[in-house]
Every structure is written in C-alpha cells, then in structure tokens.
Design an enzyme around this catalytic site. Structure first.
Site, PDB file in Angstrom:
ATOM      1  N   VAL A  85       0.769  -1.010   0.008  1.00  0.00           N
ATOM      2  CA  VAL A  85      -0.015   0.048   0.054  1.00  0.00           C
ATOM      3  C   VAL A  85       0.898   1.124  -0.048  1.00  0.00           C
ATOM      4  CG1 VAL A  85      -1.710   1.227   1.380  1.00  0.00           C
ATOM      5  CG2 VAL A  85      -1.904  -1.198   1.145  1.00  0.00           C
ATOM      6  N   PRO A  86       1.062   1.618  -1.362  1.00  0.00           N
ATOM      7  CA  PRO A  86       2.214   2.485  -1.305  1.00  0.00           C
ATOM      8  C   PRO A  86       2.447   4.082  -0.810  1.00  0.00           C
ATOM      9  CG  PRO A  86       0.707   2.608  -3.390  1.00  0.00           C
ATOM     10  CD  PRO A  86       0.343   1.778  -2.167  1.00  0.00           C
ATOM     11  N   CYS A  87       2.457   4.277   0.315  1.00  0.00           N
ATOM     12  CA  CYS A  87       2.726   5.459   0.789  1.00  0.00           C
ATOM     13  C   CYS A  87       3.891   6.318   0.398  1.00  0.00           C
ATOM     14  CB  CYS A  87       2.837   5.566   2.628  1.00  0.00           C
ATOM     15  SG  CYS A  87       3.798   4.324   3.028  1.00  0.00           S
ATOM     16  N   HIS A  88       5.001   5.247  -0.141  1.00  0.00           N
ATOM     17  CA  HIS A  88       6.218   6.148  -0.972  1.00  0.00           C
ATOM     18  C   HIS A  88       5.780   7.151  -1.798  1.00  0.00           C
ATOM     19  CE1 HIS A  88       5.706   2.191  -2.887  1.00  0.00           C
ATOM     20  NE2 HIS A  88       6.234   2.752  -3.882  1.00  0.00           N
TER      21      HIS A  88
END
Length: 146
Positions: A85-88
C-alpha cells in the site's frame, strides 16, 4: 529541508527491484479487515489508486479526502501494509521527498529517504539534479467528470 542526494549511490536496500505489482483487491481487503480507524482506511485505500511510477502530494491527497496534509501524513506514518500500500508515492508539495516512515531527515539523508527514493526509482520515477521528482503530481481523484 534536506532531501535525498540524487548523486549519492543508493544503498543496497534501495537498489532492490521494485516489488511486483500487488493484487489491488487483496490490498483493499487487507485494509478493510484491519482494526484501524475509518480515516486511516480511507487514506490507505486512496493510496492504492495512485499508479506505479507516479506520485501525488500530501496536499492533493488531503484535498481529495477533505482533510489536512498533517492528518494524511500521520495516517501514512501508521501504514502497516507498506510498501504494497504505497505511501512512498506521496511527496511534499514542492516535489521533494518529504518524510518517510514518520521520520524527517536530520544532518543529511537518512535510510528512510534512501529507501523511499529507491522504491520510487524502482517504479521509474525520475529525479532532477536537486533531488526533486520530475513531472507533475498525479491528481486523478480531483479530475472533473464529463
């Protein structure tokens, strides 16, 4: 603000190939089943909509959610499903990396910014000579429907 140095060689952990594209439905199911707050779930669900190789900003994401950039940042800091889940893929308004994993850099770059830039580079995101993300932020949620 200190940002990752694009001229510095990446650490081994940041050179790893990007994770294979996770099954979005599986990620959404994990988020829905979690015991986290409704707001955190909304933030993490929105992250799953950001295409690989693109970034958005805390401001754009917060506008979409009707919240504040700080609240979004706090939810990102608590994301237990990263990097799937790409918070980056969320950066500061000036297209600098900002913080990552709840840490802002001090006295130069930290492992967290090396990791964030490595994940983004692995997805094909480009950086200029000052370490800013090249291109415009993704704002797919804010587009008006015809």
């Amino acid at each position: 603000m200190v940002i990752a140095n694009p001229k510095k060689p990446l650490a081994d952990h940041a050179r790893r190939p990007a994770h294979p594209k996770p099954d979005t439905r599986a990620q959404l199911s994990r988020i829905a089943r979690s015991d986290r707050t409704d707001f955190e779930k909304r933030v993490w669900t929105a992250l799953c909509q950001i295409p690989a190789g693109r970034v958005t900003t805390y401001g754009i994401l917060s506008k979409h959610l009707g919240s504040s950039p700080r609240a979004v940042g706090n939810a990102l800091r608590r994301n237990p499903f990263a990097p799937d889940v790409p918070c980056h893929r969320v950066v500061a308004t000036g297209m600098t990396l900002g913080g990552f994993k709840g840490h802002w850099p001090r006295n130069g770059e930290g492992i967290t910014l090396d990791e964030k830039s490595g994940l983004l580079r692995g997805e094909g995101v480009q950086f200029d000579e000052k370490g800013k993300v090249v291109g415009t932020p993704w704002n797919g949620w804010l587009k008006t429907k015809s």
